[in-house]
Design a protein around this motif. Sequence first.
Motif, short mmCIF file in Angstrom:
data_model
loop_
_atom_site.label_atom_id
_atom_site.label_comp_id
_atom_site.label_asym_id
_atom_site.label_seq_id
_atom_site.Cartn_x
_atom_site.Cartn_y
_atom_site.Cartn_z
N ARG A 47 0.85 -1.19 0.00
CA ARG A 47 0.00 0.00 0.00
C ARG A 47 0.88 1.24 0.00
NH1 ARG A 47 -5.63 1.66 2.87
NH2 ARG A 47 -6.14 -0.36 1.97
N VAL A 48 0.48 2.22 -0.81
CA VAL A 48 1.17 3.52 -0.86
C VAL A 48 0.14 4.61 -0.65
CG1 VAL A 48 2.50 5.13 -2.29
CG2 VAL A 48 2.95 2.67 -2.44
N VAL A 49 0.50 5.59 0.18
CA VAL A 49 -0.34 6.77 0.40
C VAL A 49 0.49 7.99 0.02
CG1 VAL A 49 -1.52 8.20 2.12
CG2 VAL A 49 -1.70 5.69 2.24
N ARG A 50 -0.03 8.82 -0.86
CA ARG A 50 0.65 10.05 -1.27
C ARG A 50 -0.25 11.24 -1.00
NH1 ARG A 50 1.89 13.03 -6.92
NH2 ARG A 50 -0.04 12.01 -7.60
N LEU A 51 0.33 12.30 -0.41
CA LEU A 51 -0.36 13.57 -0.21
C LEU A 51 0.42 14.66 -0.90
CD1 LEU A 51 -1.70 11.90 2.15
CD2 LEU A 51 -1.73 14.05 3.44
N TYR A 52 -0.30 15.61 -1.54
CA TYR A 52 0.41 16.75 -2.13
C TYR A 52 -0.50 17.97 -2.22
CZ TYR A 52 -1.80 15.46 -6.67
OH TYR A 52 -2.68 15.16 -7.69
N SER A 53 0.15 19.12 -2.37
CA SER A 53 -0.54 20.39 -2.55
C SER A 53 -0.46 20.74 -4.03
CB SER A 53 0.14 21.47 -1.69
OG SER A 53 -0.44 22.73 -1.93
N PRO A 54 -1.58 20.78 -4.75
CA PRO A 54 -1.54 20.90 -6.21
C PRO A 54 -1.50 22.35 -6.69
CG PRO A 54 -3.79 20.63 -5.50
CD PRO A 54 -2.94 20.57 -4.24
N VAL A 55 -1.12 22.54 -7.92
CA VAL A 55 -1.32 23.81 -8.60
C VAL A 55 -2.79 23.91 -8.99
CG1 VAL A 55 1.05 23.87 -9.45
CG2 VAL A 55 -0.74 22.85 -10.87
N PRO A 56 -3.31 25.11 -9.28
CA PRO A 56 -4.72 25.22 -9.68
C PRO A 56 -5.04 24.36 -10.90
CG PRO A 56 -3.84 27.38 -9.14
CD PRO A 56 -2.67 26.43 -9.16
N THR A 57 -5.96 23.42 -10.73
CA THR A 57 -6.23 22.41 -11.75
C THR A 57 -7.72 22.14 -11.83
OG1 THR A 57 -4.12 21.31 -11.21
CG2 THR A 57 -5.75 20.01 -12.42
N VAL A 58 -8.22 21.92 -13.02
CA VAL A 58 -9.52 21.28 -13.22
C VAL A 58 -9.23 19.92 -13.83
CG1 VAL A 58 -11.71 21.28 -14.44
CG2 VAL A 58 -10.86 23.40 -13.44
N ALA A 59 -9.42 18.88 -13.03
CA ALA A 59 -9.15 17.51 -13.48
C ALA A 59 -10.45 16.90 -14.00
CB ALA A 59 -8.60 16.68 -12.33
N MET A 60 -10.41 16.53 -15.27
CA MET A 60 -11.59 15.94 -15.91
C MET A 60 -11.29 14.51 -16.33
SD MET A 60 -13.00 19.23 -18.11
CE MET A 60 -11.40 20.01 -18.40
N SER A 61 -12.32 13.74 -16.49
CA SER A 61 -12.17 12.32 -16.85
C SER A 61 -12.02 12.17 -18.36
CB SER A 61 -13.37 11.53 -16.37
OG SER A 61 -14.53 11.91 -17.09
N ARG A 62 -11.57 11.00 -18.77
CA ARG A 62 -11.49 10.72 -20.21
C ARG A 62 -12.87 10.73 -20.86
NH1 ARG A 62 -6.52 9.98 -21.48
NH2 ARG A 62 -5.03 9.13 -19.97
N ARG A 63 -13.87 10.32 -20.11
CA ARG A 63 -15.24 10.38 -20.66
C ARG A 63 -15.62 11.82 -20.97
NH1 ARG A 63 -20.17 11.24 -18.17
NH2 ARG A 63 -21.98 10.39 -19.27
#
Length: 234
Positions: A47-63
């Motif tokens: 198991r891996v757990v990653r935390l991060y502080s992102p840049v301003p992003t709108v993440a959309m799905s492939r659909r």
Amino acid sequence: MTMLDPLPPKGRVLVIRQEERADAATDLERSAELLRAVATGTIAQPRVVRLYSPVPTVAMSRRESRMPGFDMARRASQERGFTPAIRPTGGRAVAYDESCIVFDVVAREADGAIDQVRFFREIGDALVVAMRGLGVDARVGDVPGEYCPGEFSINARGAVKLIGTSQRAVRGARLLSGMLPLGAVERFTDVLLAVNAALELEWDPATFGTLATEVPRMPRAMVERALIAALTGA
């Protein structure tokens, strides 16, 4: 992956607190890289757990990227200072920035050992415990009209969505990604209104919640510790 700050493994869990600020596409690709590394055994821990502080992003799905309004949604994101990107998991458009905590949980999976519903439920229940420990009236379940709707969303008071999660699986491992906003809501509701309008998807901005509304002035470090404890099973 480079420029990551791995914490000492906690038993059979590798915790990665990413200090580097990467661009939107790189951060999302790292989620997929971790999924492949756990599946192939390149990362020894199951198991891996990653935390991060992102840049301003709108993440959309492939659909969503195949919808007629996708180009308009991309432009709407950029005009409001958010980088549009395609995420490796499913769901619908999610907006976040440096005031949010984005997390990945990757679990090694023998054939059929962890199904999608079970993993959603396991992580959802753990997140509820973490949020309640911080003083939030947290529950598992969707709020009518929420962005990126899902029955395993984490809501506050049954009124606003706090955390959304989405998944992707490959042979040998499963990835669950999520996002918790900590600050003000206006910037997010503005861009999500424009993006969802372009995609012709319904959404009620009154359902967007953040931790600041539920528990004002909560230190970010305390929230990160609570999330790590929940997601590692500590």
